[in-house]
Scaffold this motif. Structure first.
Motif, PDB file in Angstrom:
ATOM      1  N   LEU B 147      38.584  38.249  44.144  1.00  0.00           N
ATOM      2  CA  LEU B 147      39.681  37.905  45.038  1.00  0.00           C
ATOM      3  C   LEU B 147      40.907  38.721  44.658  1.00  0.00           C
ATOM      4  CD1 LEU B 147      40.603  34.220  45.840  1.00  0.00           C
ATOM      5  CD2 LEU B 147      42.367  35.860  45.311  1.00  0.00           C
ATOM      6  N   GLU B 148      41.578  39.220  45.663  1.00  0.00           N
ATOM      7  CA  GLU B 148      42.796  39.992  45.421  1.00  0.00           C
ATOM      8  C   GLU B 148      43.855  39.496  46.373  1.00  0.00           C
ATOM      9  OE1 GLU B 148      42.971  44.344  45.853  1.00  0.00           O
ATOM     10  OE2 GLU B 148      41.039  44.179  44.817  1.00  0.00           O
ATOM     11  N   ILE B 149      45.068  39.465  45.885  1.00  0.00           N
ATOM     12  CA  ILE B 149      46.142  39.017  46.777  1.00  0.00           C
ATOM     13  C   ILE B 149      47.145  40.132  46.958  1.00  0.00           C
ATOM     14  CG2 ILE B 149      48.138  37.487  46.941  1.00  0.00           C
ATOM     15  CD1 ILE B 149      46.467  35.260  46.067  1.00  0.00           C
ATOM     16  N   GLU B 150      47.449  40.410  48.189  1.00  0.00           N
ATOM     17  CA  GLU B 150      48.488  41.382  48.460  1.00  0.00           C
ATOM     18  C   GLU B 150      49.764  40.576  48.641  1.00  0.00           C
ATOM     19  OE1 GLU B 150      49.242  44.082  52.153  1.00  0.00           O
ATOM     20  OE2 GLU B 150      47.296  44.542  51.229  1.00  0.00           O
ATOM     21  N   LYS B 167      57.307  32.968  43.122  1.00  0.00           N
ATOM     22  CA  LYS B 167      57.807  34.331  43.065  1.00  0.00           C
ATOM     23  C   LYS B 167      57.264  35.166  44.206  1.00  0.00           C
ATOM     24  CE  LYS B 167      58.736  34.804  38.175  1.00  0.00           C
ATOM     25  NZ  LYS B 167      57.968  35.039  36.966  1.00  0.00           N
ATOM     26  N   THR B 168      55.997  34.978  44.473  1.00  0.00           N
ATOM     27  CA  THR B 168      55.409  35.822  45.491  1.00  0.00           C
ATOM     28  C   THR B 168      54.957  34.982  46.670  1.00  0.00           C
ATOM     29  OG1 THR B 168      53.636  35.746  43.914  1.00  0.00           O
ATOM     30  CG2 THR B 168      54.428  37.921  44.559  1.00  0.00           C
ATOM     31  N   THR B 169      55.009  35.573  47.784  1.00  0.00           N
ATOM     32  CA  THR B 169      54.394  34.979  48.954  1.00  0.00           C
ATOM     33  C   THR B 169      53.235  35.901  49.287  1.00  0.00           C
ATOM     34  OG1 THR B 169      56.631  34.524  49.625  1.00  0.00           O
ATOM     35  CG2 THR B 169      54.902  34.077  51.233  1.00  0.00           C
ATOM     36  N   PRO B 170      52.068  35.344  49.374  1.00  0.00           N
ATOM     37  CA  PRO B 170      50.948  36.229  49.655  1.00  0.00           C
ATOM     38  C   PRO B 170      50.967  36.678  51.113  1.00  0.00           C
ATOM     39  CG  PRO B 170      50.206  33.973  49.473  1.00  0.00           C
ATOM     40  CD  PRO B 170      51.665  33.964  49.174  1.00  0.00           C
ATOM     41  N   ALA B 171      50.674  37.951  51.293  1.00  0.00           N
ATOM     42  CA  ALA B 171      50.626  38.467  52.655  1.00  0.00           C
ATOM     43  C   ALA B 171      49.186  38.506  53.147  1.00  0.00           C
ATOM     44  CB  ALA B 171      51.229  39.863  52.700  1.00  0.00           C
ATOM     45  N   ALA B 172      48.296  38.835  52.236  1.00  0.00           N
ATOM     46  CA  ALA B 172      46.886  38.913  52.624  1.00  0.00           C
ATOM     47  C   ALA B 172      46.021  38.584  51.425  1.00  0.00           C
ATOM     48  CB  ALA B 172      46.565  40.308  53.125  1.00  0.00           C
ATOM     49  N   ILE B 173      44.890  37.970  51.704  1.00  0.00           N
ATOM     50  CA  ILE B 173      43.949  37.626  50.647  1.00  0.00           C
ATOM     51  C   ILE B 173      42.655  38.368  50.927  1.00  0.00           C
ATOM     52  CG2 ILE B 173      42.595  35.730  49.664  1.00  0.00           C
ATOM     53  CD1 ILE B 173      45.029  33.933  50.326  1.00  0.00           C
ATOM     54  N   ARG B 174      42.251  39.180  49.978  1.00  0.00           N
ATOM     55  CA  ARG B 174      41.055  39.975  50.186  1.00  0.00           C
ATOM     56  C   ARG B 174      39.961  39.477  49.231  1.00  0.00           C
ATOM     57  NH1 ARG B 174      43.495  44.971  49.520  1.00  0.00           N
ATOM     58  NH2 ARG B 174      44.749  44.479  51.345  1.00  0.00           N
ATOM     59  N   VAL B 175      38.771  39.257  49.753  1.00  0.00           N
ATOM     60  CA  VAL B 175      37.712  38.719  48.889  1.00  0.00           C
ATOM     61  C   VAL B 175      36.398  39.463  49.095  1.00  0.00           C
ATOM     62  CG1 VAL B 175      38.697  36.399  49.049  1.00  0.00           C
ATOM     63  CG2 VAL B 175      36.807  37.029  50.538  1.00  0.00           C
ATOM     64  N   ARG B 176      35.548  39.332  48.085  1.00  0.00           N
ATOM     65  CA  ARG B 176      34.147  39.752  48.232  1.00  0.00           C
ATOM     66  C   ARG B 176      33.318  38.479  48.200  1.00  0.00           C
ATOM     67  NH1 ARG B 176      32.011  42.857  43.805  1.00  0.00           N
ATOM     68  NH2 ARG B 176      30.744  44.270  45.041  1.00  0.00           N
ATOM     69  N   ARG B 177      32.447  38.353  49.175  1.00  0.00           N
ATOM     70  CA  ARG B 177      31.598  37.164  49.308  1.00  0.00           C
ATOM     71  C   ARG B 177      30.177  37.544  49.006  1.00  0.00           C
ATOM     72  NH1 ARG B 177      29.815  34.993  54.300  1.00  0.00           N
ATOM     73  NH2 ARG B 177      29.420  32.964  53.391  1.00  0.00           N
TER      74      ARG B 177
END
Ligand SMILES: Cc1cc2nc3c(=O)[nH]c(=O)nc-3n(C[C@H](O)[C@H](O)[C@H](O)COP(=O)(O)OP(=O)(O)OC[C@H]3O[C@@H](n4cnc5c(N)ncnc54)[C@H](O)[C@@H]3O)c2cc1C
Ligand SMILES: Cc1cc2nc3c(=O)[nH]c(=O)nc-3n(C[C@H](O)[C@H](O)[C@H](O)COP(=O)(O)OP(=O)(O)OC[C@H]3O[C@@H](n4cnc5c(N)ncnc54)[C@H](O)[C@@H]3O)c2cc1C
Lengths: 472, 694
Positions: B147-150, B167-177
């Motif tokens: 999982l990665e968060i932009e 601190k951060t607001t996530p803009a996009a969440i990228r995952v491998r399923r």
């Protein structure tokens, strides 16, 4: 030492005493009795016959026969020994107690159990667990060793700081002397100074004085709660310096296990365990147990605080079985992890005064450098008993190893003797270390041992060739 | 950023011992722990917290004593914890549980990401995660292995909020399923719910510092009234499903035992293994290649099956749907799934099961497919294998599985047609889609069933499934809600022989017509599919699995397993010990926290057979064990138990197999040379006429 051979007539007598199916002659079947957990190639020796008697009377008659015929008898438990104690170096009879495994009595009023010595140690605990009791004398090999072997080696477990070793739990023995006499020593007694303490002379005598066929053992209450701490330190010195501080505060862990950097790295790599051990020069694994979970937790915390005050990098806490398993896996897999690196090893169990442990580490570095081997060091820090293990370099030719092993062992023993230590803390001298006894034990002490042996076993039939050689 | 982690306290399964004779569980001394898969979710949350700054809150529904699990999560590094506890919650099924959790999430409010373990080791359903997402109308991403968060750029207002570390607001969440075919790479806009598998992270240990913090921290307790829930609609009364029977499966198979202690024993063991392979028709593969004969096996791999179907001619012509008229007969539905290579074999198995049930109930059986476009051949194959009707929901938007989008279409269709039963295979798709759908429809769902039957008298669906690592079997009913939904363990049944004479209608519907949306925008995008990954194999679909465990001693030795697998055309499996040691990747793990498989043959070498491992192979048809320890539990469940040294047996077995194959096909060094065996003729003959309608 010369002994008589086993002939048809002796076999016939053994069969008459023990029954046909308890007398094994087929080489393929008795092969497993030719070695224990030490290297089979280096120390193994075939017996002529293996007998598995089922009663004390049978044991006594076998020993009487052997004594008369001058045939060596080697008692054997489960063969998990690490000093070659159960190997029949002179051939003859291996007397395996595997079928003498019955419980004769569990006495809940006196909290004792009377049990034959061929019982697998863990079985004892299985039998009384539901009653909230346990036998605390067990070693780490509890599932693969017998009570008899534990008695003979005076085995010590991972919980020795708090609970002591096997001897503390042996109250009485049914014993077959080398002449074949059966005698009961000790009893269900908390105190007993009626004459010499023969029970505790036999405990740790490595099967050289006779055969323990049954024992009265002490049971104690099983602690319901435990908590484990894994403490990372920058150096062995820092780690070990915590031990006396903890003990002096009246905190009594059941175990303080030590692992040096190499052991930690190898075991963690083997387990793929991702603890942040990069900066870690040594680890302690500390276990607290007790009846009251809250109390155990707070004591564990106190221990953790002491470690932090003394410079620990981090203290991890495990108070459920899953996390505890994870912590102990690191300690338990050290040996296996090194076996993957190279299966040719010499597993040692040196013992030093606990405070001398930090001084042992540089000596190990020196010796491993000198001989081109690896010597990880881990073990029971709380009682100064360390498994410094000589591990062959995988690329080293076997001839070199055979040459180097005794030399490096001598160097190791020399170093720890200087530190006030001894060459074996729990595995015994057996066959493997007997050559070093002359060098590292005073002649007077050694002579006392031989005097006892001669008095007990004038024909020297009982487990000959162990601990020391009479001719030396 | 605020991350919520859903955790469950479960009895530890580590020490669960089964009495091999009675098959009952020895319960003494069971402790409660955090569901092991939830630990990965906690760890991932903490990693994100360290990387990006976040507040992490653990949320659990359970008895008051589940507070311990929450305290442990605090001592690992979570910032806060909430316990949902109320007598009224007792006896909740997954539907009722997810409803309470969802209400709690709503009450918490500002949440950017919800993490959960893929499933809990006790109930083993994996349904709560997707169902919570459904209640909240959030996208759900299941089986996530990374999982990665932009992060969105910092804003002034959030930096001031030091307490909550927003601190951060996530803009996009990228995952491998992790799916059967490889890794699906997806991107979603937060907030969303992610369920994780073990591969994602390796959980940290609680620290002393954390422990102290955990003790001092107050844990909020919310009950039904705090969540605005009517107690009469929660817990057991509020649960659509009911356990009607619990029984213990027979564990011991009492197979043949061979002690391979010496030369003769080893030879005998190898002979027996080969004889078993022969009996199972596995060694015939070599002859298939030659075209000399046809495989005796009723099975075909999914690729073989679909390639065969490619060639099967069917007539076309789809009648228009008639959704207004209520069907005269009750409808039974199954979800048919398409893989990149064609229809999934599991869909045909499901048809076989559903056919029998539908006949029993006098129902009409429909296969529902969501896809970009369903070929006539595929539609025909479904009919030939037992469907009375094929309903294809088609749209370029449905080419990839995106849970919310599929559910949107399906939910409306279900509401319109009101089927009595709806089944899907317990694949990664089925196990994600069905709980989401069931929550939306307000009906119950039973996970991973191995047996289904129609109850006499009531006509209800009796859904039987293993639980607690396969140590007990539970029969479950959904009495008052429709449809009765279940996922079914793949490979627990064989497909029917296709009947070319069968007729059925193919109904094609557009996604748009069902959703009444012009520009459907899903917050989830499929970025790519990584299907040709090294060391990735589809264990679930394998007919033969050869597994290795800690007995292999080191990574290098795993090649003994690979070589044997190769010479058999088998897929490689592993115990957790082997995976944990990094000898082989997680996608190969068989068992409670890995995959549950039902191959024709399972061969386990150097595996002790811990109950968590056995949980994954209970429904294997034939089990062969190779283990030096005569008391290893795996021997007790094996059909052929070899007490012997894998290092002696495996190389020789592989050599013998290679010998045979060179004997059979002299030009090929390995019988594996063809990955696509010739099609089974009975499949190739498959024919269906869909023009006449149902
Ligand atoms: C993995 C592993 C872990 C171990 N951990 C520990 C540990 O933590 N602590 C520890 O102390 N040891 C440990 N050991 C060593 C070993 O298990 C012990 O020494 C154990 O006490 C040996 O028991 P046994 O029944 O296997 O004895 P055996 O190896 O069969 O025999 C050992 C000695 O006892 C004698 N003997 C056996 N039965 C009798 C009897 N009834 N009467 C008289 N003599 C007898 C034999 O002649 C021999 O000299 C470990 C070994 C292994 C392989
Ligand atoms: C919550 C939870 C979930 C779990 N999930 C899973 C899961 O999904 N899958 C899983 O597998 N485990 C799982 N486990 C772990 C499980 O409990 C066991 O620890 C694991 O299955 C043991 O793996 P193993 O059989 O390879 O190793 P071991 O139990 O160590 O067994 C190794 C075996 O190899 C044998 N052996 C050694 N040498 C040889 C030789 N030369 N020839 C033949 N045999 C030999 C030994 O006799 C032994 O039986 C889970 C545990 C928990 C707590």
């Amino acid at each position: 030492m010369t002994y008589n051979h086993i002939d048809k007539q002796i076999i016939g007598e053994l069969i008459r005493i023990a029954g046909e199916r308890n007398v094994l002659l087929d080489p393929s079947r008795i092969e497993t009795f030719s070695h224990d957990e030490t290297s089979k190639e280096e120390y193994g020796h075939m017996p002529d016959v293996v007998v598995t008697p089922q009663s004390t009377t049978a044991v006594s008659e076998i020993v009487r026969l052997a004594n008369r015929a001058r045939i060596p008898v080697t008692p054997r438990g489960a063969g998990s020994g690490l000093s070659g104690g159960a190997i029949p170096v002179y051939g003859g009879i291996v007397l395996s107690l595997e079928k003498m495994n019955h419980v004769r009595e569990i006495d809940y009023d006196n909290l004792t159990m009377t049990v034959e010595t061929g019982i697998v140690t863990n079985e004892i605990n299985n039998l009384v667990r539901d009653r909230g009791l346990f036998y605390a004398g067990y070693p780490m090999s509890l599932e693969t060793c017998t009570l008899g072997g534990n008695i003979a080696e005076n085995a010590g477990g991972g919980k020795a700081i708090k609970y002591g070793v096997t001897s503390r739990y042996i109250l009485g023995l049914e014993f077959v002397t080398p002449a074949g006499e059966v005698v009961w020593l000790g009893g269900k007694l908390a105190k007993d100074v009626t004459g010499y303490d023969l029970v505790h002379l036999i405990v740790g005598s490595e099967g050289t004085l006779g055969i323990a066929t049954a024992a009265i053992i002490k049971l104690i209450g099983l602690p319901a709660a435990k908590s484990d701490l894994l403490v990372l330190f920058r150096s062995p010195q820092e780690a070990i310096s915590c031990v006396p501080v903890i003990l002096s505060k009246g905190l009594i862990p059941t175990a303080i296990e030590f692992m040096d950097r190499r052991s930690v790295e190898t075991s963690c790599a083997y387990l793929n365990e991702n603890l942040p051990y990069a900066e870690c020069g040594a680890m302690l694994l500390i276990e607290m147990d007790g009846r009251n979970p809250a109390l155990v937790e707070s004591e564990a915390e106190a221990v953790g605080d002491l470690c932090m005050e003394r410079g620990a990098i981090e203290v991890y806490v495990a108070d459920n079985r899953t996390t505890q398993e994870r912590l102990w896996a690191i300690r338990r897999n050290v040996a296996e992890a090194f076996k993957v690196y190279c299966p040719i090893q010499s597993l040692e169990d040196i013992v030093v005064p606990p405070a001398a442990i930090p001084a042992v580490i540089p000596e190990l570095d020196r010796i491993s450098g000198q001989f081109g081997i690896t010597i990880p060091c881990y073990g029971h820090a709380g009682d100064g008993n360390l498994h410094a293990t000589l591990v062959k370099d995988p690329n080293m030719p076997m001839e070199d190893w055979h040459r180097i092993e005794p030399l490096s062992l001598a160097a190791l023993y020399e170093a720890i003797t200087k530190l006030g230590g001894k060459i074996s803390g729990e595995h015994g001298i057996g066959l493997k270390r007997k050559d070093f006894m002359k060098k590292f034990m005073s002649p007077t002490e050694l002579e006392l041992l031989k005097t006892i042996k001669r008095a007990w076993d004038p024909n020297l039939i009982m487990n000959p060739g162990k601990i020391f050689d009479m001719e030396d | 950023m605020h991350i919520l982690v859903l955790i469950k306290q479960v009895p530890e399964t580590d020490k669960v011992k089964m009495d091999p004779e009675t098959g009952t569980m020895v319960r003494s001394g069971l402790e409660s722990i955090i569901n092991p898969l939830d630990l990965y979710a906690i760890e991932e949350a903490l990693v994100l917290k360290e990387k990006l700054g976040a507040r992490v809150t653990a949320l659990s529904m359970g008895p008051p004593d589940a507070e311990r699990a929450l305290r442990e999560s605090l001592s690992m590094g979570c910032d806060g914890a909430i316990l949902l506890t109320d007598r009224a919650f007792a006896g909740s099924d997954t539907w009722a549980t997810s409803r309470v959790l969802a209400e709690a999430v709503r009450r918490v409010g500002d949440v950017d990401l919800i993490l959960a373990g893929e499933r809990a080791t006790d109930g083993d359903t994996g349904q709560v995660g997707p169902a919570v997402a459904a209640w909240l109308d959030l996208p759900v991403l299941t089986y996530v292995s990374s999982l990665e968060i932009e992060a969105a750029p910092l804003s002034d207002t959030t930096t001031a909020d030091s307490v909550f570390l927003h601190k951060t607001t996530p803009a996009a969440i990228r995952v491998r399923r992790l799916t059967e075919e490889g890794y699906q790479v997806l991107e979603a806009a937060p907030p969303c719910l992610v369920t994780v598998v073990k591969e994602i992270a390796s959980p940290r240990l609680p620290t002393l510092r954390g422990k102290k913090f955990a003790r001092s921290e107050e844990i909020a307790r919310w009950g039904a009234s705090d969540l605005g829930l009517d107690p009469a609609t929660t817990g057991l009364i509020g649960s659509p499903t009911r356990v009607t029977k619990i029984f213990y499966p027979k564990v011991a198979r009492n197979g043949l035992r061979i002690v391979a202690a010496d030369e003769a024993g080893i030879e005998k063991a190898i002979d027996h293994i080969l004889a078993l392979f022969e009996k199972k028709g596995i060694l015939d593969k070599a002859t298939v290649e030659d075209g000399a004969s046809t495989p005796s096996s009723p099975f075909a791999t999914s690729s073989a099956l679909s390639s065969a179907l490619e060639r099967s001619p069917i007539a076309g012509g789809a009648p228009s749907p008639d959704t207004a008229a209520a069907p005269a007969k009750p409808e039974f539905w199954i979800l048919a799934e398409r893989r990149s290579s064609g229809l999934d074999i599991a869909s045909f198995e499901l048809l076989a099961r559903a056919r029998a049930l539908a006949d029993n109930r006098g129902a009409l059986l429909a296969a529902v497919v969501l896809t970009s476009a369903l070929s006539e051949k595929d539609a025909g194959a479904l009919i030939a294998h037992g469907a009375d009707r094929v309903v294809a929901i088609e749209s370029p938007l449905l080419g990839n599985f995106i849970c919310e989008r599929w559910v949107e279409a399906l939910a409306n269709l279900v509401r319109a047609r009101n089927p009595e039963v709806f089944l899907a295979a317990a694949t990664t798709t089925g196990r994600t889609l069905m709980p989401y759908l069931a929550a939306k429809l307000g009906t119950g769902l039973t996970a991973d069933c191995t047996e289904l039957a129609i109850e006499e008298g009531t006509g209800l669906l009796l859904q039987t499934r293993p639980a607690i690592g396969g140590n007990i079997m539970a029969t479950i009913k959904t009495a008052r809600h429709k449809p009765q939904m279940a996922t079914v363990r793949p490979h627990s049944m064989q497909p029917l022989s296709p009947d070319p004479e069968r007729r059925g209608a193919v109904i094609r519907l557009s996604y748009e017509s069902l959703t009444k949306k012009d520009t459907p925008r899903s917050p989830v995008q499929v970025l790519s599919m990584e299907s040709n990954i090294k060391d990735f194999e589809n264990l679930e679909g394998a007919r033969i699995v050869v597994s290795g465990g800690r007995g292999l001693k080191k990574a290098d030795n795993f090649k003994l397993i690979r070589e044997l697998a190769h010479s058999l055309g088998a897929v490689v499996g592993a115990s957790r010990e082997a995976v944990d040691r990094g000898w082989i990747s997680y996608s190969h793990q068989v068992g409670l926290s890995g995959k549950t498989i039902s191959p024709e043959i399972y061969l386990g070498a150097g595996i002790s057979g811990a109950i968590q491992h056995l949980a994954g192979i209970r429904t294997a048809r034939t089990i062969i064990s190779i283990n030096t320890d005569p008391d290893a539990p795996i021997h007790a469940v094996a059909d052929l138990a070899i007490v012997g040294d894998l290092f002696e047996i495996l190389p020789r077995l592989t050599a013998r197999l290679r010998q045979r194959s060179t004997g059979a096909a002299p030009h090929e060094p390995s019988i594996l040379s063809s990955d696509t065996p010739a099609a089974a003729p009975h499949v190739a003959e498959n024919r269906a006429d869909t023009s006449k309608g149902a």
